[in-house]
Design a protein around this motif. Structure first.
Motif, mmCIF file in Angstrom:
data_model
loop_
_atom_site.group_PDB
_atom_site.id
_atom_site.type_symbol
_atom_site.label_atom_id
_atom_site.label_comp_id
_atom_site.label_asym_id
_atom_site.label_seq_id
_atom_site.Cartn_x
_atom_site.Cartn_y
_atom_site.Cartn_z
ATOM 1 N N SER A 17 28.083 4.860 21.630
ATOM 2 C CA SER A 17 27.694 4.377 20.300
ATOM 3 C C SER A 17 28.350 5.275 19.256
ATOM 4 N N CYS A 20 28.801 4.526 15.554
ATOM 5 C CA CYS A 20 27.566 4.466 14.763
ATOM 6 C C CYS A 20 26.929 5.844 14.602
ATOM 7 N N CYS A 86 24.021 6.255 11.823
ATOM 8 C CA CYS A 86 23.779 5.080 10.989
ATOM 9 C C CYS A 86 22.274 4.838 10.909
ATOM 10 N N LEU A 89 20.869 2.216 13.348
ATOM 11 C CA LEU A 89 20.997 2.419 14.794
ATOM 12 C C LEU A 89 19.601 2.545 15.389
ATOM 13 N N SER A 95 21.515 -0.760 24.004
ATOM 14 C CA SER A 95 22.341 -1.949 23.798
ATOM 15 C C SER A 95 22.846 -2.454 25.149
ATOM 16 N N SER A 101 21.379 0.583 20.311
ATOM 17 C CA SER A 101 21.532 -0.773 19.796
ATOM 18 C C SER A 101 21.604 -0.781 18.267
ATOM 19 N N CYS A 102 22.391 -1.713 17.730
ATOM 20 C CA CYS A 102 22.451 -1.935 16.282
ATOM 21 C C CYS A 102 21.326 -2.898 15.925
ATOM 22 N N TYR A 105 22.985 -6.126 14.034
ATOM 23 C CA TYR A 105 24.305 -6.505 14.549
ATOM 24 C C TYR A 105 24.810 -7.825 13.976
ATOM 25 N N ARG A 108 25.658 -7.136 10.282
ATOM 26 C CA ARG A 108 26.307 -5.852 10.016
ATOM 27 C C ARG A 108 27.371 -5.984 8.930
ATOM 28 N N CYS A 112 31.970 -2.768 9.840
ATOM 29 C CA CYS A 112 31.542 -2.661 11.237
ATOM 30 C C CYS A 112 32.147 -3.794 12.061
#
Length: 187
Positions: A17, A20, A86, A89, A95, A101-102, A105, A108, A112
């Motif tokens: 990740s 992020c 981030c 995050l 994820s 995981s975002c 997502y 985003r 990104c």
């Protein structure tokens, strides 16, 4: 342009990740670490998403044009943990690739969506810090990253300016920052 290298699609490397989590100093360490680039039309959306999720975001200007910083043409969403992580995050949820995981997502920012393709001056290139790019840098062509290239092109068209005076916002974030937070005329 076909170079004989195969075109491959971007996918996160197992357990990574990094994009992020780690922020670079830009354009030099004196300015401080940069945040995720946001176009002016993305700023309110990110603030609303943060409010809905009950998290705090810090959005600063990034670039402005004019004799003084009159028109902001880009913002930056700063990370937490000394400017790195981030704020979207989700460290509680893994994820599909095994990293964090975002939490936004599907919504985003465009920057990104463009990743790992970055603007390296006059040419689009792959981020040398990206684990996927490290693994495939000698074997892949950029034309397999069409969606990412299109996102970067949209950003470039909105941020590029013919204005002679471009101002960069120093974040003063990170141990190596020298400039105090505020506007610096880009040389």
């Amino acid at each position: 342009m076909h170079t004989g290298k195969p075109a491959i699609r971007f996918s996160c490397v197992q357990g990574c990740s990094d994009c992020c989590i780690y922020r670079d100093y830009y354009p030099t360490k004196e300015f401080g670490k940069i945040g995720v680039l946001l176009l002016p039309e993305e700023k309110a959306r990110m603030e609303n998403l943060a409010r809905q999720k009950g998290i705090s975001v810090r959005i600063l200007p990034r670039l402005a044009i004019g004799d003084k910083p009159e028109k902001i043409i880009a913002y930056q969403m700063m990370g937490i943990e000394d400017g790195d992580w981030c704020p979207f995050l989700d460290t509680e949820k893994e994820s599909p690739h095994g990293g964090h995981s975002c939490s936004i997502y599907e919504e985003r920012p465009l920057a990104c969506a463009a990743y790992p393709v970055i603007d390296a001056g006059k040419v689009a290139t792959l981020d040398p810090h990206c684990q996927f790019c490290k693994k495939h840098s000698q074997t892949a062509r950029l034309d397999g990253l069409q969606g990412e290239l299109e996102a970067l092109s949209k950003i470039q068209s909105k941020v590029r300016s013919e204005n002679k005076r471009v101002w960069r916002y120093a974040t003063a974030t990170g141990q190596d920052a020298v400039f105090p937070e505020g506007w610096v005329l880009d040389a």
